[in-house]
Write an enzyme that holds these catalytic residues in place. Structure first.
Site, mmCIF file in Angstrom:
data_model
loop_
_atom_site.group_PDB
_atom_site.id
_atom_site.type_symbol
_atom_site.label_atom_id
_atom_site.label_comp_id
_atom_site.label_asym_id
_atom_site.label_seq_id
_atom_site.Cartn_x
_atom_site.Cartn_y
_atom_site.Cartn_z
ATOM 1 N N CYS A 244 2.588 -6.843 2.003
ATOM 2 C CA CYS A 244 1.716 -5.971 2.744
ATOM 3 C C CYS A 244 0.913 -7.223 3.506
ATOM 4 O O CYS A 244 0.222 -8.012 2.800
ATOM 5 C CB CYS A 244 0.739 -5.424 1.847
ATOM 6 N N ASN A 245 0.651 -6.999 4.694
ATOM 7 C CA ASN A 245 0.017 -7.948 5.544
ATOM 8 C C ASN A 245 -1.427 -8.020 5.210
ATOM 9 O O ASN A 245 -2.242 -8.839 5.277
ATOM 10 C CB ASN A 245 0.373 -7.773 7.013
ATOM 11 N N THR A 246 -1.860 -6.724 5.106
ATOM 12 C CA THR A 246 -3.323 -6.362 4.964
ATOM 13 C C THR A 246 -3.807 -7.056 3.660
ATOM 14 O O THR A 246 -5.058 -7.540 3.610
ATOM 15 C CB THR A 246 -3.755 -4.690 5.001
ATOM 16 N N GLY B 267 -5.248 -0.378 5.297
ATOM 17 C CA GLY B 267 -5.813 -1.027 6.566
ATOM 18 C C GLY B 267 -7.064 -0.673 6.826
ATOM 19 O O GLY B 267 -7.864 -1.389 7.781
ATOM 20 N N SER C 74 1.033 -1.231 -0.072
ATOM 21 C CA SER C 74 -0.088 -0.199 -0.008
ATOM 22 C C SER C 74 1.090 1.300 -0.069
ATOM 23 O O SER C 74 0.643 2.378 -0.193
ATOM 24 C CB SER C 74 -0.962 -0.185 1.348
ATOM 25 N N HIS D 287 5.033 -1.950 7.385
ATOM 26 C CA HIS D 287 5.501 -0.516 7.427
ATOM 27 C C HIS D 287 6.309 -0.395 8.645
ATOM 28 O O HIS D 287 7.315 0.539 9.128
ATOM 29 C CB HIS D 287 4.680 0.517 7.681
ATOM 30 N N CYS E 121 2.655 -5.563 10.292
ATOM 31 C CA CYS E 121 2.611 -4.608 9.088
ATOM 32 C C CYS E 121 3.789 -4.461 8.661
ATOM 33 O O CYS E 121 4.768 -3.934 9.455
ATOM 34 C CB CYS E 121 1.857 -3.225 9.469
HETATM 35 N N1 DGL Z 1 2.066 -2.309 4.702
HETATM 36 C C1 DGL Z 1 0.801 -2.807 5.062
HETATM 37 C C2 DGL Z 1 0.402 -4.073 5.818
HETATM 38 O O1 DGL Z 1 1.629 -4.549 6.049
HETATM 39 C C3 DGL Z 1 -0.232 -1.815 4.800
HETATM 40 C C4 DGL Z 1 -0.447 -0.819 5.877
HETATM 41 C C5 DGL Z 1 -1.612 -0.195 5.309
HETATM 42 O O2 DGL Z 1 -1.832 0.458 4.243
HETATM 43 O O3 DGL Z 1 -2.824 0.293 6.181
HETATM 44 O O4 DGL Z 1 -0.244 -4.323 6.570
#
Ligand code: DGL
Length: 263
Positions: free
Chosen positions: A74-76, A44, A12, A186, A184
């Site tokens: 990206c986990n989401t 998210g 994201s 990030h 996440c």
């Molecule tokens: N980096 C993302 C993750 O791993 C997404 C975070 C987001 O965009 O809310 O979930």
């Protein structure tokens, strides 16, 4: 598409570069393309249909660019869309999920914290995994509201983020966690601040190394490793401000291009 085609990554926003770094370190001969969908960050808080649509858009772009496999950094996106992506597109797709298992198995206090987005924590995939461990372990889930937006602005070391994190982590510290799982991609960029806030006996874990190992395994299984001796090339695209992305990867190798692309 061939063995020398790039590995495609998307997130994201800029956070997935924490995963991208682990992968290119483990696989130094591979070329890569990274899509930072910062224009649409954060994912998210979005409804699942939108997370799926954005994940498809990014995957199709990477396919059109000739990628041989895709890492959903990206986990989401992984926890809400990976099955649909795997059912829809004809190439190997690797995902990232919060590392609950190692934390749950190693915890001495039997209390662990998971910091992730609302989209990840409310997904079916995450619930399934956390249920496996919740019988013996107290799992404190906290939504990292506001963190991704600050990191997207390049403010990962700001006083504001330190104050926000101190509030978010309080229930975990009250519950005496000894493991904090960063759910996440990030959040590895918060490590310096997290280490200031957390007691030294709390271990912080993320899934970057595991994703890199899995990427290598999948490339080997599919006979897709790049065996040519040419220098690897990495192109990172942002559909917002490429300068923020460029700063996060500045310390990496020099055959790197960071640029704006509307996607
Ligand atoms: N980096 C993302 C993750 O791993 C997404 C975070 C987001 O965009 O809310 O979930």
């Amino acid at each position: 598409m061939s063995n020398s085609s790039p590995i495609g990554f998307f997130d994201s926003g800029v956070g997935g570069t924490s995963i991208w770094k682990e992968v290119i370190q483990l696989l130094p001969r591979e070329h890569s393309i990274y899509l930072s969908d910062s224009k649409n960050a954060p994912y998210g808080e979005k409804p699942i249909e939108e997370i799926i649509a954005l994940s498809k858009k990014n995957t199709e772009k990477l396919l059109a660019m000739g990628c041989k496999i895709i890492v959903v950094a990206c986990n989401t996106a992984t926890t809400n869309a990976i099955q649909i992506l795997r059912d829809t597109y004809p190439l190997p797709i690797i995902g990232i999920e919060p590392a609950i298992k190692p934390a749950a198995l190693k915890s001495q206090t039997k209390s662990i914290g998971i910091l992730a987005t609302k989209g990840t924590l409310s997904s079916k995939l995450f619930s399934k995994t956390s249920e496996l461990y919740s019988e013996n372990i107290n799992i404190i889930e906290v939504v990292g509201n506001g963190l991704v937006s600050l990191i997207e602005q390049g403010r990962q070391n700001s006083t504001e983020i330190k104050e926000l994190l101190s509030k978010l982590l309080k229930p975990m510290l009250d519950a005496r966690i000894d493991y904090l799982v960063l759910g996440c991609s990030h959040y590895p960029y918060l490590l310096p601040v997290l280490k200031e806030i957390l007691p030294a006996d709390v271990t912080i874990i993320d899934s970057g190394e595991a994703v890199a190992r899995q990427t290598k395994k999948v490339l080997l299984e599919n006979e897709l490793m790049n065996t040519s001796a040419n220098n690897s090339k990495h192109i990172l695209y942002s559909n917002a401000d490429p300068d923020i992305l460029a700063k996060l990867v500045a310390a990496e190798e020099n055959n790197l291009e960071v640029t704006y692309l509307d996607f």
